[in-house]
Design an enzyme around this catalytic site. Structure first.
Site, short mmCIF file in Angstrom:
data_model
loop_
_atom_site.label_atom_id
_atom_site.label_comp_id
_atom_site.label_asym_id
_atom_site.label_seq_id
_atom_site.Cartn_x
_atom_site.Cartn_y
_atom_site.Cartn_z
N MET A 79 -18.14 -43.29 -22.79
CA MET A 79 -18.94 -42.10 -22.50
C MET A 79 -20.43 -42.45 -22.35
SD MET A 79 -17.08 -39.37 -25.05
CE MET A 79 -17.99 -37.95 -24.42
N HIS A 80 -21.19 -41.47 -21.87
CA HIS A 80 -22.65 -41.45 -21.90
C HIS A 80 -23.35 -42.36 -20.89
CE1 HIS A 80 -21.81 -39.43 -25.66
NE2 HIS A 80 -21.49 -40.54 -26.28
N ASP A 236 -13.30 -41.42 -23.54
CA ASP A 236 -12.35 -42.32 -24.19
C ASP A 236 -11.73 -41.74 -25.46
OD1 ASP A 236 -14.78 -42.49 -25.54
OD2 ASP A 236 -14.95 -44.66 -25.36
#
Length: 491
Positions: A79-80, A236
């Protein structure tokens, strides 16, 4: 047949699931992380795609008949990360990853620029999130910022390569600080705080819905026939939850991968940013989750294996298993903050510490300290979730760390919670991605989101929990004692 792709930080994994829900085959291809400066963490999106194609080739070779029957693809990913595309959809610079800490100053700027940030996004501004990265880019790489036309998350870049469409999902988008998490939609107010608009964002599709179809030329090159659906997929951890059947309120798991995550499903949006708890959308409509995150978990064991010269992680774990139980009380203490920390400290400058070394300290006792330090970090995460009103009595264990029974028992003892390991636990988000692909073909949630068979149970030992409690208190006292010695404190 359903194909799940999990774009991790250290590896791209691919997994095939059959129509009976069983795992047919798995393959992986490693990835490298670039750290050109202190606090920086980057990867080249082209390396993600090359690794994906390698994984496809491995699965085709290993299971040609099964591969030819693939009818849908699902995605899971770290992520991110900020993947920046220009006007011709070209990648403008290496992706800035989730464990990059350079945008710490911009977090304060974002909080000031968006007064309703905590209310809408449900999370503190942290350097790992996507929005502060764009503020950093605007300040330090203005020419690149001016060329940005699209911002994609890592797995959404893979979706773009697969389908030619720019599509994301609410679970992954929750980690950008641009999402109205309760509404499961982009927030114009939060986007404006970083000089962006919806035009810079992919359209959002729920994780279990089709986001597009595999490009015909790519399907032909991969040896697939007919129209192959591509699900929008999930971040995830939300994907991992789908993989182990954590789809109902109260279900939860611990992920021991590069990072360490404690994840619990909720029936509504329950933000509590004050304790650095994440409140995100789940990968299924009408559900959310709370999550504590430590930035270094199984990666701590990999680091110490290299540092100590052990043959491999399994050999090092065997050395720890051979230690007499009486030696644990005298082992060093380890702060697992090798890449800063989120829950509970939200400190990009936090550093790892191995405290209490003596002439009697051995490689095995230090390795035990690393395992214990990660378990203590998870205990801090559980305490933060409990403060936010979440209670759990059993947690599943997923990710690479799930292979170690020694570590699983230690976590059970520290948290005083039953830990269970499921079939395919090491598959992590790849299994969830394959299940999301299955759902995208119209399959029923009750059929797809079952809990895999339990292969091991670890019951907490009350005496061991009490003994570890004293060391946990020393662990918690160590961070404030050394915090001023970290770079920001010295400055």
């Amino acid at each position: 047949m359903y194909f799940g792709i999990d774009l991790g930080t250290s590896e791209v994994k691919g997994l095939l699931v059959g129509p009976d829900g069983r795992i047919v085959a798995q393959a992986g291809e490693p990835l490298d992380v670039s750290r050109p400066q202190a606090l920086w963490s980057e990867q080249d999106p082209a390396a993600w795609w090359a690794a994906t194609e390698t994984v496809v080739a491995k699965l085709r070779e290993a299971q040609p008949l099964a591969w030819a029957q693939v009818r849908a693809v699902g995605l899971s990913g770290q992520m991110h990360g900020a993947v920046l595309l220009g006007a011709a959809d070209e990648v403008l610079r290496p992706a800035i990853l989730w464990n990059d800490g350079r945008s710490h100053a911009e977090c304060d700027e974002l909080t000031a620029a968006a007064p309703r940030l905590h209310q809408l996004a449900g999370n503190l501004a942290m350097p790992g999130f996507t929005a502060p990265k764009l503020l950093w880019l605007r300040k330090h790489e203005p020419d690149t910022y001016a060329r940005v036309r699209t911002v994609l998350l890592p797995k959404d870049y893979l979706a773009f390569m697969l389908t030619g469409d720019k599509v994301g999902d609410p679970s992954d988008a929750s980690g950008t600080l641009w999402l109205d998490v309760a509404a499961r939609d982009w927030s114009d107010e939060l986007l404006a705080a970083t000089g962006l608009s919806r035009a810079h964002m992919p359209r959002l599709v729920e994780s279990d819905r089709p986001a597009g179809v595999l490009r015909p030329a790519l399907a032909h090159a991969w040896g697939l026939r007919g129209e192959v659906a591509v699900a929008s997929g999930a971040g995830d951890n939300a994907a991992s939850a789908i993989g182990i059947g954590a789809n109902r309120p109260g279900d939860g798991f611990i992920s021991l991968g590069t990072s360490g995550v404690l994840f619990v499903v909720n029936d509504r949006f329950r933000p509590n940013p004050a304790s650095a708890v994440h409140a995100f959308c789940h990968a299924l409509p009408g559900r959310w989750h709370q999550m504590s995150v430590m930035l270094s978990a199984a990666s701590c064991l990999r680091w110490f294996t290299r540092l100590s010269g052990a043959a491999n992680e399994a050999a090092l774990l065997a050395e720890v298993a051979a230690l007499p139980a009486t030696s644990f009380a005298a082992a060093p203490l380890f702060l697992p903050y090798l890449a800063g920390e989120r829950t509970p400290h939200n400190d990009a400058f936090a550093q790892g510490t191995l405290h209490g070394l003596t002439h009697e300290s051995t490689r095995a006792s230090c390795a035990y300290a690393v395992l214990e330090g990660v378990a203590f970090g998870l205990a801090d995460g559980l305490a933060a979730l409990q403060a936010a009103g979440t209670q759990v009595s059993r947690l599943s264990l997923v990710g690479g760390g799930a292979r170690s029974g020694l570590w699983a028992q230690l976590i059970a003892d520290v948290l005083d919670v039953e830990i269970v390991v499921h079939t395919g636990a090491e598959a992590g988000g790849a299994l969830g991605a394959a299940r999301l692909a299955w759902l995208a073909t119209g399959a029923d949630e009750a059929t797809v989101c079952t809990k895999p068979d339990v292969t091991a149970r670890y019951q907490p030992d009350s005496a061991r929990h009490a003994a570890l409690g004293a060391r946990l208190q020393r662990f918690r006292a160590l961070y404030p004692a050394v915090q001023s010695l970290n770079p920001r404190g010295a400055a």
